[in-house]
Design a protein around this motif. Structure first.
Motif: not given
Length: 306
Positions: A23-49
């Protein structure tokens, strides 16, 4: 509800620890990869590096808070391996921890894909690389300029830095983190590694964090290219990160940890100091200075729950 929860209680300590790690790793990756997904699919309009750095840092923070009291919050096979080598975690539990960490990362990647499936299709579909590549949402890939040798070195240095800092904040003989703030400082370590070492290959510094989501993308439709891309990059985060963890652990122990006085030395120094003080007062110290009944063992405070 309490009665139902009591019936669901797991008696096996190993099973509880594995669930906590997963569960700890699940939360780590959920938030981490989720942030990458938001930045990538919005083409950096909803977040950045920096959004990605914060996502992984806060994911690590809450992942540690969730699992620390049960499993010690390794959340990383490289960390578990290092603790086994240092004698602070039983070897027999290592494979169970690794499998739990891998499964937590795999399931988190599946959740992120479920959340962002429409956005990924709109962005360009299941392409691995190129301007519309989306496989990088889930796993790490090297920059075009990075050679395999430099990539291995990058991961060794990043993971070694992680272990040096983690061991330092947990060392009661040094300047340990205040009780309850250890997860925040672990998140800060992940953040500073990301902002200082992330551009080469995405700072995996964790075999499960990279391999679990990569296997998911292979199954979910990105195909074999996820293992061929970046000159077959996939093995570097799997092999180099445990090596870096061992290097970091040895560096800390050889340069810092091994040089603290042991219990017997501290006791002798205390007795000798009192002996000289009584001599200066004109008293006979012989037989008047009992040694402490309870010996302080700093190693015990360093051991994680297991």
């Amino acid at each position: 509800m309490d009665r139902l929860l009591k019936k669901c209680r797991i008696r096996s300590s190993l099973a509880r620890e594995c669930l906590a790690e997963g569960l700890g790793v699940y939360v780590l990756i959920l938030f981490g990869c989720g942030s990458v997904a938001q930045v990538t699919t919005s083409r950096n309009t909803k977040g950045e590096y920096l959004s990605i750095n914060l996502g992984f840092a806060l994911g690590a923070t809450f992942g540690v808070y969730i699992s620390k009291g049960v499993s010690g919050a390794h959340l990383n096979p490289a960390v578990s391996l290092s603790l086994c080598l240092l004698g602070r975690h039983p070897w027999i539990r290592l494979p169970f921890y690794i499998v739990s960490q891998f499964l937590g990362a795999f399931l988190a990647a599946a959740t992120v894909h479920l959340q962002y499936s429409d956005a990924i299709v709109s962005f360009g579909g299941q392409e691995v690389s190129g301007p519309n590549g989306t496989a990088g949402i889930f796993a790490t890939y090297p920059a075009d300029y990075l050679s395999l040798g430099a990539g291995v070195l990058d991961q060794v240095i990043g993971t070694a830095a992680l272990l040096v800092c983690v061991l330092a904040i947990g060392d009661q003989r040094n300047t340990p983190a205040p009780a309850g703030l250890e997860p925040v400082l672990v998140g800060a370590i992940v953040l500073v590694i990301g902002v200082s070492m992330g551009s080469n290959s995405g700072y995996a510094i964790n075999p499960a964090r990279d391999l679990g989501p990569r296997v998911y993308t292979y199954i979910a439709g990105w195909g074999e290219e996820v293992f061929r891309a970046g000159r077959c990059w996939w093995w570097v985060p799997v092999v180099a990160t445990p090596l870096g963890a061992v290097v970091g652990s040895l560096l800390y122990e050889l340069l810092i940890g091994a040089h603290f006085p042991d219990t017997d030395t501290l006791t002798e120094e205390l007795v000798m100091a009192n002996h000289h003080a009584l001599q200066l007062e004109g008293k006979n110290p012989d037989g008047q200075i009992p040694k402490p009944a309870n010996h302080y063992n700093p190693q015990e405070l360093l051991e994680r729950p297991s």
